[in-house]
Motif scaffolding. Sequence first.
Motif, mmCIF file in Angstrom:
data_model
loop_
_atom_site.group_PDB
_atom_site.id
_atom_site.type_symbol
_atom_site.label_atom_id
_atom_site.label_comp_id
_atom_site.label_asym_id
_atom_site.label_seq_id
_atom_site.Cartn_x
_atom_site.Cartn_y
_atom_site.Cartn_z
ATOM 1 N N ASN A 213 0.643 -1.442 -0.243
ATOM 2 C CA ASN A 213 0.107 0.376 -0.403
ATOM 3 C C ASN A 213 0.545 1.182 0.104
ATOM 4 O OD1 ASN A 213 0.791 0.623 2.584
ATOM 5 N ND2 ASN A 213 -1.406 0.684 3.908
ATOM 6 N N GLU A 214 0.003 2.321 -0.480
ATOM 7 C CA GLU A 214 0.660 3.764 -0.501
ATOM 8 C C GLU A 214 1.750 3.921 1.148
ATOM 9 O OE1 GLU A 214 0.462 8.396 -2.126
ATOM 10 O OE2 GLU A 214 -1.278 6.680 -2.062
ATOM 11 N N ASP B 69 1.487 -2.166 5.131
ATOM 12 C CA ASP B 69 -0.122 -2.692 4.507
ATOM 13 C C ASP B 69 0.563 -3.780 3.157
ATOM 14 O OD1 ASP B 69 -1.675 -4.733 5.192
ATOM 15 O OD2 ASP B 69 -3.013 -3.556 5.635
ATOM 16 N N ARG C 282 -1.424 -4.674 -0.228
ATOM 17 C CA ARG C 282 -2.401 -5.205 -1.145
ATOM 18 C C ARG C 282 -3.235 -6.400 -1.340
ATOM 19 N NH1 ARG C 282 -2.964 0.243 -2.426
ATOM 20 N NH2 ARG C 282 -0.870 1.073 -2.923
#
Length: 415
Positions: free
Chosen positions: A372-373, A377, A379
């Motif tokens: 994730n950005e 976490d 994706r």
Amino acid sequence: MKKNLLVAQSGGPTAVINASLCGVIREGMRHPEEIGMVYGAVNGIQGILEGTIIRVDDQFETAADFELLCHTPSSALGSCRYKMPSPDKGPEQYAKILAMFRKYNIGYFAYIGGNDSMDTANKIADYCYEHGEEVRVVGVPKTIDNDLPITDHCPGFGSAAKYIATTLMEVAADAEVYPMKSVVIAEIMGRNAGWLTAAASLTRELGGSYAPQLIYLPEAVFDPEQFVEDVRRELDKRDTVVIAVSEGVRLADGSYAAESMQSGQVDAFGHKYLAGVGKYLERLTADRIGCKVRSLELSVMQRAAAHLQSATDLEEAVRAGEKAVEAMLRGDTRIMIAYRRISDAPYRIAYETAPLGEVANVEHKIPRKWINEAGNDVREELVRYLAPLIQGEVSIPMKNGVPMHFSFDKTRLAD
């Protein structure tokens, strides 16, 4: 005159490295017209240099012996972390290897290992080719880090991922029983690639757990200040926060996040010994947030947990060993067995080969787009990739309540 087959293991152990060894030995024994005897080198390339060669094909009396070897963790032949120099810098070592190949009439050599092992296999294959020695060299991939290029994944990774997902689920279940604010930080292996740590996501995706809430991988820049804010935000939502972090997470300047906690020592390949990020983040959390916090380091436990072998991983590891022998009998050399994924659901792979020169010393990392950005976490694409690799349970041979392991007679052959 028939040529003989030599097999060796190298690098860190896994829960299924012996399944690949089983595949090599058993497949070699299935071709008595082309392969004479099957030998094993004790402690990898170091064993070849030292002449510690044993017969392995005469140590299996029944199919149950092969089955037991498949379920035995770690490296049954022993391993090493021995860096082979280039031939121009260590000609005497290559001369010794060639002498051993000639002494035992070796025409086939299977080397089971990871990145550094594939480098060794590549150097030996090149040397044999350049000196007109007809030795077919094939690498069999092995690494829980899952960082070999070209192949979709590596034998050993699926079982380690299954262990990590199971352990994190159990850790979360333990931590969530008390009505108080607390943080648990699990430090997971992964120097430059975060595949193992990413496997912690499977506890919530497949097992129904809410943990871990935060996942930090080496492929994304780690910011300690942002980490503190991430933890605070999660503690506002729940009493217990479980965090999975790779040992090799790095700061924006490229240094390891827990550089001050590490010894600075390196192994034979120049890799720093990593440990301490869990303790570093434990102290950071305690100082900045003040709640109950503990860290745990899975360390070597995640490498050889045969009681949680993935049936998928086990089957593929055996096939990788068999495919190595098949490739050598076709005349292939200077290649590594590789997996190509055909589909996720239903999960299907094909067994192919990759040039050793394109595999050696190259690391395959998690694509940044699968994280994730915020960098805390993973994706859904990464979860879809991981999920098939931990599927299936195996029946472990037991005796008196504990697992049984296969053991070779390592008495070296007489000169």
